[in-house]
Design a protein around this motif. Structure first.
Motif, PDB file in Angstrom:
ATOM      1  N   VAL A 156       0.836  -1.201   0.000  1.00  0.00           N
ATOM      2  CA  VAL A 156       0.000   0.000   0.000  1.00  0.00           C
ATOM      3  C   VAL A 156       0.872   1.253   0.000  1.00  0.00           C
ATOM      4  CG1 VAL A 156      -1.860  -1.210   1.203  1.00  0.00           C
ATOM      5  CG2 VAL A 156      -0.223   0.112   2.529  1.00  0.00           C
ATOM      6  N   GLU A 160      -2.861   5.378   1.410  1.00  0.00           N
ATOM      7  CA  GLU A 160      -3.702   4.239   1.797  1.00  0.00           C
ATOM      8  C   GLU A 160      -3.327   3.761   3.201  1.00  0.00           C
ATOM      9  OE1 GLU A 160      -5.293  -0.074   0.132  1.00  0.00           O
ATOM     10  OE2 GLU A 160      -3.710   0.968  -0.966  1.00  0.00           O
ATOM     11  N   GLU A 163      -5.041   5.950   5.669  1.00  0.00           N
ATOM     12  CA  GLU A 163      -6.473   5.625   5.724  1.00  0.00           C
ATOM     13  C   GLU A 163      -6.711   4.352   6.537  1.00  0.00           C
ATOM     14  OE1 GLU A 163      -8.329   5.495   1.844  1.00  0.00           O
ATOM     15  OE2 GLU A 163      -7.280   7.337   1.237  1.00  0.00           O
TER      16      GLU A 163
END
Length: 188
Positions: A156, A160, A163
């Motif tokens: 990732v 990301e 998040e």
């Protein structure tokens, strides 16, 4: 770094110690202790575990290699760092971490350094969790997880990752903390 001084709390005296459970993945020790103020605790329970290792693996293009797997304690699937238990026969912590990264993700190589050492709960756990930062890891082969592991590998980007962390996607505190620390090393 904070230094010890004469004002620090004093250790407890262990008056008696016995094992209640001794299993490969769970050892519970019960201590009878005397506190510095003289109070006695007859049944202070301690969980004895071997040390653990985790890896924050970074690919050459800056992606973080995470895994997802089911954890029966929470009965949910979470993002995690590649991680494992330090075996008594392991030569050193970094070699253990390299083995776990390769087994769980198929990745290896790169430049390795210590990132952090933490305790799950220093009040009741005897072990430490050692996290390594591995920059420049690349796929070296197929993952070879243990029989009890069903793992999915995800590389990732930083947005990301933020998040995932913000949404609670990394439930394991000893995995979330090193990821936050890694972001701090980037000045974020």
């Amino acid at each position: 770094m904070l230094k010890e001084d004469d004002q620090d709390p004093r250790p407890w005296d262990v008056l008696e110690s016995r094992h209640l459970i001794q299993r490969p993945w769970l050892t519970v020790r019960q201590d009878r202790v005397r506190l510095p103020n003289g109070a006695i605790i007859d049944d202070y329970n301690i969980l004895e575990y071997p040390d653990w290792v985790n890896v924050v693996p970074i690919t050459p293009d800056g992606r973080v290699v995470l895994i997802r797997q089911y954890r029966h304690g929470s009965r949910r699937v979470h993002y995690e760092l590649p991680a494992g238990v330090v075996d008594a026969t392991d030569a050193d912590l970094e070699q253990t971490a390299r083995r776990e990264l390769l087994e769980e993700t198929g990745h290896g190589g790169g430049e390795w350094s210590r990132l952090t050492t933490l305790s799950a709960n220093p009040g009741t756990h005897t072990n430490l969790s050692h996290t390594f930062l591995a920059r420049g890891v690349v796929p070296l082969g197929e993952p070879a997880p243990e029989e009890t592991e069903e793992i999915r590998v995800h590389a990732v980007g930083l947005d990301e990752l933020r998040e995932i962390l913000a949404s609670g996607g990394v439930l394991q505190a000893l995995h979330a903390a090193p990821l936050y620390r890694y972001l701090l090393t980037l000045g974020e």
